[in-house]
Enzyme design. Structure first.
Site, mmCIF file in Angstrom:
data_model
loop_
_atom_site.group_PDB
_atom_site.id
_atom_site.type_symbol
_atom_site.label_atom_id
_atom_site.label_comp_id
_atom_site.label_asym_id
_atom_site.label_seq_id
_atom_site.Cartn_x
_atom_site.Cartn_y
_atom_site.Cartn_z
ATOM 1 N N ASP A 11 0.873 -1.170 0.000
ATOM 2 C CA ASP A 11 0.000 0.000 0.000
ATOM 3 C C ASP A 11 0.910 1.221 0.000
ATOM 4 O O ASP A 11 1.419 1.621 1.037
ATOM 5 C CB ASP A 11 -0.895 -0.012 1.238
ATOM 6 N N GLU A 71 -1.432 -1.505 -4.618
ATOM 7 C CA GLU A 71 -2.679 -0.767 -4.775
ATOM 8 C C GLU A 71 -2.444 0.421 -5.698
ATOM 9 O O GLU A 71 -1.443 1.122 -5.577
ATOM 10 C CB GLU A 71 -3.188 -0.290 -3.416
ATOM 11 N N ASP A 143 -2.119 1.075 7.247
ATOM 12 C CA ASP A 143 -1.344 0.840 6.024
ATOM 13 C C ASP A 143 -0.958 -0.634 5.900
ATOM 14 O O ASP A 143 -1.034 -1.207 4.809
ATOM 15 C CB ASP A 143 -0.098 1.725 6.017
#
Length: 182
Positions: A11, A71, A143
């Site tokens: 992420d 992502e 996160d």
């Protein structure tokens, strides 16, 4: 049972980049590790990006993933912030690629829909689902939980892609057999 595949979920962020490692064997998922890379905020952009790269290389060496998933970035209202996030994302994608690890990308909406069932899920819902899907997960930041969700999404979608490829391979074989029989 199929051989387990080790997946690194990422992420990306310039302030905090979450990472999570899982193993997927068929539909069975196992938690391996997770954490958050936090480059020093007082450094210049180049130093922060270098720190991100160095720490992700340590993760790659420590956990030896077979595949990575990142992502995708959403566009902020502030163009300067979007550009900086894009640079961090570039490092996050480049680091595993340089290590020979294939990298896939997933939209945030798809990640949320895959793990929670709704594309507009909140952070608390993602954390809850990660605890349900990976009970041993010991994430301490959103996160890291998000990175695990990216890894789970990749596990789910790579499995579906493999099944589609197997089915596609069977269809031409059946058609060829029928044509030969005529």
């Amino acid at each position: 049972m199929p051989s387990p595949i080790r997946i690194l979920g990422l992420d990306p962020g310039l302030r905090r980049t979450g990472w999570g490692v899982i193993e997927a064997a068929g539909t069975r998922l196992s938690f391996i590790a997770c954490g958050t890379v936090m480059p020093p905020e007082e450094g210049g952009l180049a130093e922060r990006l270098a720190c991100l790269h160095t720490e992700l290389m340590q993760v790659l060496r420590a956990y030896a993933p077979d595949e990575a998933a990142v992502e995708e970035t959403f566009v902020n209202v502030n163009p300067a912030s979007t550009l900086k996030l894009g640079q961090a994302r570039g490092v996050v994608m480049l680091t595993p690629a340089l290590a020979g690890v294939p990298v896939s990308e997933y939209a945030a909406l798809l990640v949320k829909k895959t793990v929670v069932g709704a594309g507009r899920a909140e952070k608390a819902q993602i954390r809850l689902m990660m605890k349900i899907l990976l009970p041993q997960a010991d994430f301490t930041t959103d996160d890291a939980a998000d990175a695990l969700a990216v890894a789970v999404t990749h596990a789910q979608h790579r499995g579906m892609a493999a099944m589609k490829a197997q089915m596609a391979a069977k269809v031409p074989a059946k058609l060829t057999a029928k044509a030969a029989a005529r």
